[in-house]
Design a protein around this motif. Structure first.
Motif, PDB file in Angstrom:
ATOM      1  N   ARG A 532      -9.486  -0.569  -0.733  1.00  0.00           N
ATOM      2  CA  ARG A 532      -8.216  -0.839  -0.050  1.00  0.00           C
ATOM      3  C   ARG A 532      -8.460  -1.828   1.085  1.00  0.00           C
ATOM      4  O   ARG A 532      -9.572  -1.943   1.602  1.00  0.00           O
ATOM      5  CB  ARG A 532      -7.590   0.449   0.471  1.00  0.00           C
ATOM      6  N   ASP A 545      -3.102  -4.117  -1.452  1.00  0.00           N
ATOM      7  CA  ASP A 545      -2.855  -3.910  -2.883  1.00  0.00           C
ATOM      8  C   ASP A 545      -1.417  -4.282  -3.237  1.00  0.00           C
ATOM      9  O   ASP A 545      -0.581  -4.489  -2.350  1.00  0.00           O
ATOM     10  CB  ASP A 545      -3.170  -2.467  -3.286  1.00  0.00           C
ATOM     11  N   TYR A 552      -4.796   1.212  -2.912  1.00  0.00           N
ATOM     12  CA  TYR A 552      -6.063   0.844  -3.537  1.00  0.00           C
ATOM     13  C   TYR A 552      -5.858  -0.120  -4.702  1.00  0.00           C
ATOM     14  O   TYR A 552      -4.802  -0.140  -5.333  1.00  0.00           O
ATOM     15  CB  TYR A 552      -6.775   2.100  -4.046  1.00  0.00           C
TER      16      TYR A 552
END
Length: 596
Positions: A532, A545, A552
């Protein structure tokens, strides 16, 4: 292994006429009927004395699975699939229990659809009820048992039954009570009446189904009430598919002035709503009640009786049924969540703005390392508000959504990005407006946010009156003006954080919790890594993301690789089916090539 002594108590659950069970059903008396164990996995074992099949750690290891597959089935009418099962484990193995999954395998799809999953161990048999919407497609039922940790882990199936009708319907003639359960109370509870059961404290009616003393019904009696407002609840199975129509049932009330008989719905978040209450004691015959029932998301029906004392008499209940046709003098409320959503690729959909001033502008930009494109595809359109060229100090740009019917729970999701503001708070806010544009409530606002990163927001709300969702952007002063971007607004029925969420389908993953069902051939510095935020190498990689902006994603650190080296992320195997399929994914790349 399951204790054989439990079987004596379980035989009461076995349905009469087991040999004539409908297609997709099996009582496991002498065989597995039209179900077969898939040879590539552990076999399901038929108990020597019949009554159930099982898989356990006496011939399997942790993580191994047994798969049971039905013959071809078809549900041209709405059907209910019930599964009687048990998962057992040792007390020291609760951290990694066994798991039971139920899938539907359609003939024209590559992946199996997960309908239901359970891993809670129990010392008794449990019932799962699943609504299957009518479809002309052929399908198979696939039941997967995955062994957990411990030497005594086991999974057992007592019965599978697929019948035409809705899972909330019941005439109480079968011993499993259609999955209805009584919430235990030390003093008042729902019991099965009729048949060979007699109660000396009250004159109970004949059942409604057969008009006979041998038929069955449910009843609750006040004879053991010790406190004011003692409550008994009979709870239906959770609906698993959207439905709307007329819910009907028959009831009798004795001494109605000393009890209150009500009907509630309860969603997975625990929110109650009263949808019916008996307004008169009724007569000695069975009384018909018809209630408008709308379940666009999973919910339970609860029959509740509250007694004021031990002389509150009794309430009896029988023949609960459901029809997708609305009750008398009721009209269907037409509403589509698709009409309340928009990705702005074509236009503003059903959203609109204040007549004075431009406010929000639909734009398209070419992404580069300093500026992201739209959230939907990276190359499409999104809305932009409060540019320094059009905004004035204190200017508020409002974007109105379409009207939403009242008394429903909604999940609002959208993506936003903030640019240029010195202070983030309230640069973007979401309000609920009534139909006449009166402000009802602010339900969300920006507090802090990374600049220039698409962030996801999700809000659950429910209001009794028709409302509109309104997005408001505020330019606080000439010296603190910036840009607010908005994209991919979706409205869904139900709670955003439902505790009943199933894992994503195979082949689908956001990587928020883990790598889902994707695997790698080997893991080293040059493999795919879950991460992340920004990547460790400067001036490469995304700022966040794609899913939420702060979640993540998977990435490869190319600086550790040599020319020609590959890193592979593999999904579960796909079944070969005819026709074309669409694979969608989002990628951020700087440097070499990505192959799929």
């Amino acid at each position: 292994m399951l204790l054989r002594g439990v079987l004596l108590a379980l035989q009461a659950l076995q349905l009469a006429g087991a040999l004539d069970l409908p297609a997709g059903s099996c009582a496991f008396e002498e065989s597995t009927c039209s179900f077969d164990s898939v040879l590539a996995f552990l076999p399901w074992i038929l108990n020597e004395e019949g009554h159930y099949i099982y898989v356990d750690t006496s011939f399997g290891k942790q993580g191994e699975k047994a798969v049971l597959l039905s013959s071809d089935l078809q549900a041209e009418e709405w059907s209910c699939l019930r599964l009687v099962y048990q998962i057992t484990t040792s007390s020291e193995s609760l951290s990694d229990p066994s798991q039971l999954n139920l899938y539907m395998r359609f003939e024209d799809e590559s992946f199996d659809r997960l309908l239901w999953s359970a891993k809670e161990p129990s010392d008794s048999w449990l019932i799962a009820s699943l609504d299957l919407q009518n479809s002309s497609k052929k399908f198979k039922i696939l039941i997967e048992g995955v062994l957990g940790q411990g030497n005594t882990a086991s999974i057992a199936l007592f019965e599978i039954k697929m019948t035409t009708g809705y899972c909330i319907e019941c005439d109480f003639e079968e011993n499993h009570l259609c999955g209805f359960v009584n919430r235990w109370n030390p003093n008042v509870n729902w019991f099965v009446g009729g048949g060979s059961i007699r109660n000396v404290h009250s004159i109970l009616p004949q059942d409604h189904t057969f008009k006979s003393e041998l038929g069955h019904y449910m009843y609750v009696d006040s004879v053991y009430v010790k406190h004011f407002q003692e409550v008994a609840q009979l709870i239906s199975p959770l609906t698993t598919a959207p439905m709307a129509g007329c819910l009907s049932f028959y009831y009798q009330i004795q001494q109605g002035n000393d009890n209150v008989f009500s009907l509630y719905t309860r969603d997975v978040a625990g929110l109650y709503e009263e949808i019916w209450k008996a307004d008169r004691p009724g007569n000695a015959a069975w009384n018909l009640a018809e209630v408008e029932f709308n379940a666009p998301y999973p919910m339970e029906v609860i029959f509740e009786v509250a007694f004021n004392g031990p002389k509150g008499g009794y309430v009896a209940l029988d023949d609960i049924s459901f029809s997708p046709v609305h009750c008398q003098n009721q009209t269907e409320l037409l509403f589509s969540v698709v009409e309340a959503s928009c990705n702005f690729e074509q236009d503003l959909c059903n959203f609109y703005q204040d007549k004075e001033g431009p406010g929000w502008t639909r734009v398209k930009v070419k992404p580069n390392m300093y500026r992201a494109g739209d959230h939907t595809t990276g190359l499409g359109y999104y809305l932009l508000a409060n540019t320094k060229f059009t905004s004035q100090p204190g200017y508020i740009g409002r974007l109105y959504g379409p009207s939403l019917p009242g008394n429903l729970q909604y999940c609002l999701r959208f993506h936003y990005a903030i640019y240029g503001f010195l202070k983030m708070s309230d640069t973007l806010a979401v309000y609920i407006f009534e139909e006449n544009h009166v402000v009802q409530e602010k339900i969300w606002s920006v507090l802090e946010s990374p600049r220039g990163v698409w962030m996801q927001a999700e809000i659950t709300f429910k209001k009794p009156m028709p409302t509109k969702v309104v997005f408001m952007s505020l330019c606080k002063s000439f010296w603190d003006c910036g840009l607010v971007a908005l994209d991919d607004i979706t409205i869904q029925l139900g709670s955003c954080s439902s505790s009943e969420k199933l894992p994503p389908p195979p082949g689908e993953c956001t990587f928020e919790q883990d790598e889902c069902t994707f695997t790698q051939e080997k893991r080293n510095r040059s493999s795919w890594h879950r991460r992340r935020g920004e990547t460790p190498t400067s001036y490469t990689g995304p700022k966040g993301d794609h899913t939420t902006g702060v979640g993540y994603y998977m990435y490869i650190e190319a600086s550790h690789m040599v020319y020609g080296q590959k890193a592979r992320l593999l999904s579960r195997p796909l079944r070969g089916v005819s026709g074309k399929h669409c694979l969608t994914f989002f990628y951020h790349m700087y440097g070499g090539e990505l192959a799929c």
